[in-house]
Design a protein around this motif. Structure first.
Motif, PDB file in Angstrom:
ATOM      1  N   ASP A  53       0.881  -1.200   0.111  1.00  0.00           N
ATOM      2  CA  ASP A  53       0.123   0.041  -0.089  1.00  0.00           C
ATOM      3  C   ASP A  53       1.000   1.267   0.074  1.00  0.00           C
ATOM      4  O   ASP A  53       0.607   2.267  -0.932  1.00  0.00           O
ATOM      5  N   ASP A  54       1.943   1.363   0.893  1.00  0.00           N
ATOM      6  CA  ASP A  54       2.745   2.393   0.867  1.00  0.00           C
ATOM      7  C   ASP A  54       3.609   2.840  -0.167  1.00  0.00           C
ATOM      8  O   ASP A  54       3.669   3.639  -0.681  1.00  0.00           O
ATOM      9  N   HIS A  55       3.991   1.619  -0.891  1.00  0.00           N
ATOM     10  CA  HIS A  55       5.093   1.876  -1.977  1.00  0.00           C
ATOM     11  C   HIS A  55       4.485   2.184  -3.059  1.00  0.00           C
ATOM     12  O   HIS A  55       4.808   2.879  -4.075  1.00  0.00           O
ATOM     13  N   LEU A  56       3.297   1.497  -3.519  1.00  0.00           N
ATOM     14  CA  LEU A  56       2.555   1.823  -4.651  1.00  0.00           C
ATOM     15  C   LEU A  56       2.017   3.116  -4.515  1.00  0.00           C
ATOM     16  O   LEU A  56       1.831   4.025  -5.568  1.00  0.00           O
ATOM     17  N   ALA A  57       1.448   3.476  -3.362  1.00  0.00           N
ATOM     18  CA  ALA A  57       0.866   4.796  -3.190  1.00  0.00           C
ATOM     19  C   ALA A  57       1.843   6.011  -3.530  1.00  0.00           C
ATOM     20  O   ALA A  57       1.669   6.898  -4.202  1.00  0.00           O
ATOM     21  N   ASP A  58       3.139   5.758  -2.916  1.00  0.00           N
ATOM     22  CA  ASP A  58       4.046   6.669  -3.105  1.00  0.00           C
ATOM     23  C   ASP A  58       4.674   6.700  -4.603  1.00  0.00           C
ATOM     24  O   ASP A  58       4.678   7.843  -5.113  1.00  0.00           O
ATOM     25  N   ALA A  59       4.721   5.488  -5.245  1.00  0.00           N
ATOM     26  CA  ALA A  59       4.995   5.365  -6.650  1.00  0.00           C
ATOM     27  C   ALA A  59       4.214   5.992  -7.733  1.00  0.00           C
ATOM     28  O   ALA A  59       4.577   6.664  -8.699  1.00  0.00           O
ATOM     29  N   PHE A  60       2.735   6.022  -7.191  1.00  0.00           N
ATOM     30  CA  PHE A  60       1.996   6.490  -8.414  1.00  0.00           C
ATOM     31  C   PHE A  60       1.227   7.716  -7.785  1.00  0.00           C
ATOM     32  O   PHE A  60       0.156   8.270  -8.528  1.00  0.00           O
ATOM     33  N   GLY A 119      -2.197  -2.491 -14.104  1.00  0.00           N
ATOM     34  CA  GLY A 119      -2.789  -2.976 -15.436  1.00  0.00           C
ATOM     35  C   GLY A 119      -2.785  -2.317 -16.510  1.00  0.00           C
ATOM     36  O   GLY A 119      -2.725  -3.229 -17.524  1.00  0.00           O
ATOM     37  N   GLY A 120      -2.560  -1.277 -16.409  1.00  0.00           N
ATOM     38  CA  GLY A 120      -2.512  -0.308 -17.827  1.00  0.00           C
ATOM     39  C   GLY A 120      -1.270   0.275 -18.167  1.00  0.00           C
ATOM     40  O   GLY A 120      -0.941   1.147 -18.780  1.00  0.00           O
ATOM     41  N   LEU A 121      -0.231  -0.132 -17.534  1.00  0.00           N
ATOM     42  CA  LEU A 121       1.184   0.249 -17.646  1.00  0.00           C
ATOM     43  C   LEU A 121       1.860  -0.330 -18.834  1.00  0.00           C
ATOM     44  O   LEU A 121       1.587  -1.328 -19.445  1.00  0.00           O
ATOM     45  N   THR A 122       2.593   0.743 -19.461  1.00  0.00           N
ATOM     46  CA  THR A 122       3.479   0.383 -20.717  1.00  0.00           C
ATOM     47  C   THR A 122       4.941   0.076 -20.335  1.00  0.00           C
ATOM     48  O   THR A 122       5.159   0.420 -19.070  1.00  0.00           O
ATOM     49  N   ASP A 123       5.580  -0.276 -21.135  1.00  0.00           N
ATOM     50  CA  ASP A 123       6.941  -0.671 -20.585  1.00  0.00           C
ATOM     51  C   ASP A 123       7.605   0.708 -20.637  1.00  0.00           C
ATOM     52  O   ASP A 123       8.581   0.717 -19.523  1.00  0.00           O
ATOM     53  N   ALA A 124       7.200   1.697 -21.507  1.00  0.00           N
ATOM     54  CA  ALA A 124       8.120   2.906 -21.038  1.00  0.00           C
ATOM     55  C   ALA A 124       7.608   3.505 -19.699  1.00  0.00           C
ATOM     56  O   ALA A 124       8.377   4.291 -19.059  1.00  0.00           O
ATOM     57  N   ASP A 125       6.513   3.197 -19.169  1.00  0.00           N
ATOM     58  CA  ASP A 125       6.259   3.790 -17.785  1.00  0.00           C
ATOM     59  C   ASP A 125       6.978   3.271 -16.723  1.00  0.00           C
ATOM     60  O   ASP A 125       7.147   3.795 -15.567  1.00  0.00           O
ATOM     61  N   LEU A 126       7.443   1.882 -16.850  1.00  0.00           N
ATOM     62  CA  LEU A 126       8.393   1.132 -15.985  1.00  0.00           C
ATOM     63  C   LEU A 126       9.786   1.920 -15.828  1.00  0.00           C
ATOM     64  O   LEU A 126      10.350   1.771 -14.875  1.00  0.00           O
ATOM     65  N   ASP A 127      10.164   2.701 -16.831  1.00  0.00           N
ATOM     66  CA  ASP A 127      11.232   3.445 -16.721  1.00  0.00           C
ATOM     67  C   ASP A 127      11.252   4.787 -16.047  1.00  0.00           C
ATOM     68  O   ASP A 127      12.178   5.582 -15.868  1.00  0.00           O
ATOM     69  N   ARG A 128      10.127   5.294 -15.437  1.00  0.00           N
ATOM     70  CA  ARG A 128      10.038   6.477 -14.831  1.00  0.00           C
ATOM     71  C   ARG A 128      10.671   6.166 -13.444  1.00  0.00           C
ATOM     72  O   ARG A 128      10.433   5.368 -12.719  1.00  0.00           O
ATOM     73  N   VAL A 129      11.249   7.287 -13.172  1.00  0.00           N
ATOM     74  CA  VAL A 129      12.046   7.318 -11.887  1.00  0.00           C
ATOM     75  C   VAL A 129      11.154   7.855 -10.821  1.00  0.00           C
ATOM     76  O   VAL A 129      10.175   8.770 -10.976  1.00  0.00           O
ATOM     77  N   VAL A 130      11.004   7.046  -9.847  1.00  0.00           N
ATOM     78  CA  VAL A 130      10.059   7.162  -8.814  1.00  0.00           C
ATOM     79  C   VAL A 130      10.865   7.800  -7.420  1.00  0.00           C
ATOM     80  O   VAL A 130      10.264   8.089  -6.361  1.00  0.00           O
ATOM     81  N   ASP A 131      12.196   7.476  -7.414  1.00  0.00           N
ATOM     82  CA  ASP A 131      13.068   8.100  -6.013  1.00  0.00           C
ATOM     83  C   ASP A 131      14.187   8.218  -6.588  1.00  0.00           C
ATOM     84  O   ASP A 131      15.024   7.226  -6.804  1.00  0.00           O
ATOM     85  N   ALA A 132      14.634   9.466  -6.830  1.00  0.00           N
ATOM     86  CA  ALA A 132      15.876   9.816  -7.216  1.00  0.00           C
ATOM     87  C   ALA A 132      16.898  10.152  -6.017  1.00  0.00           C
ATOM     88  O   ALA A 132      18.251  10.536  -6.204  1.00  0.00           O
ATOM     89  N   SER A 133      16.534   9.704  -4.770  1.00  0.00           N
ATOM     90  CA  SER A 133      17.622   9.758  -3.511  1.00  0.00           C
ATOM     91  C   SER A 133      18.544   8.495  -3.712  1.00  0.00           C
ATOM     92  O   SER A 133      19.514   8.509  -2.962  1.00  0.00           O
ATOM     93  N   VAL A 138      15.741   5.049  -8.469  1.00  0.00           N
ATOM     94  CA  VAL A 138      14.858   3.818  -8.443  1.00  0.00           C
ATOM     95  C   VAL A 138      13.585   4.009  -9.731  1.00  0.00           C
ATOM     96  O   VAL A 138      13.070   5.191  -9.474  1.00  0.00           O
ATOM     97  N   THR A 139      13.759   3.146 -10.401  1.00  0.00           N
ATOM     98  CA  THR A 139      12.257   3.417 -11.616  1.00  0.00           C
ATOM     99  C   THR A 139      11.148   2.444 -10.935  1.00  0.00           C
ATOM    100  O   THR A 139      11.277   2.021 -10.077  1.00  0.00           O
ATOM    101  N   LEU A 140      10.144   2.983 -11.617  1.00  0.00           N
ATOM    102  CA  LEU A 140       8.633   2.322 -11.291  1.00  0.00           C
ATOM    103  C   LEU A 140       8.939   0.778 -11.402  1.00  0.00           C
ATOM    104  O   LEU A 140       8.634   0.052 -10.277  1.00  0.00           O
TER     105      LEU A 140
END
Length: 169
Positions: A53-60, A119-133, A138-140
């Motif tokens: 719950d925590d990690h997906l909420a943060d990533a999205f 469910g609707g993610l594309t391959d390109a979505d997976l490359d989005r950076v979700v944590d630059a620290s 860290v990518t999605l």
């Protein structure tokens, strides 16, 4: 199968193991420790669901269901609402007491939200950076694989603990 389908299937496997570990156990069995330092089934399922719950909420960029849907109030645990179980002491772990229907209700709600998000993610979505620290950032895709790996380990631990509890009776 595409990446989104693979992710949905992976999270579905976690849900299956969680249900198998919890269903049919009473409150005492869910809170039982097979050794004094072992994590009980209730804590393992609560923790893995909180992390998801925590990690997906943060990533999205969404609210956690724990707070937005009132799960924190229903569980009424003696921790700050932001607690996910990470770094908890043996005593804190023992304070997670919840009936199976509550554990599964929260897990199923988080699972449904997860399926909606991935469910609707594309391959390109997976490359989005979700944590630059982190170095590298860290990518999605990396975050989702990390959650899946962690959740599967904890779900497996819960299933193992259940098996040991069944063997003791």
């Amino acid at each position: 199968m595409n990446s989104a389908g693979l992710l949905v299937d992976s999270f579905g496997r976690i849900r299956e193991v969680v249900h198998e570990a919890v269903e049919g156990l009473d409150d005492a069995e869910l809170a039982a420790r097979v050794t004094p330092d072992a994590n009980p089934v209730a804590w393992l399922v609560w923790h893995l669901t909180r992390v998801q719950d925590d990690h997906l909420a943060d990533a999205f960029g969404t609210a956690q269901l724990w707070t937005s849907d009132g799960w924190a109030d229903r569980f009424a645990l003696p921790f700050p609402e932001r607690a996910t179980g990470y770094g908890q002491t043996r005593a804190q772990v023992g304070r997670v007491r919840a009936p199976g229907d509550l554990l599964l209700g929260y897990h199923d709600a988080v699972h449904a939200r997860t399926v909606d998000l991935v469910g609707g993610l594309t391959d390109a979505d997976l490359d989005r950076v979700v944590d630059a620290s982190w170095d590298p950032p860290v990518t999605l895709g990396v975050r989702l694989v990390s959650v899946i790996a962690d959740d599967l380990q904890h779900a497996g631990q819960a299933a193992y603990a259940r098996g040991l509890l069944n063997a003791q009776t």
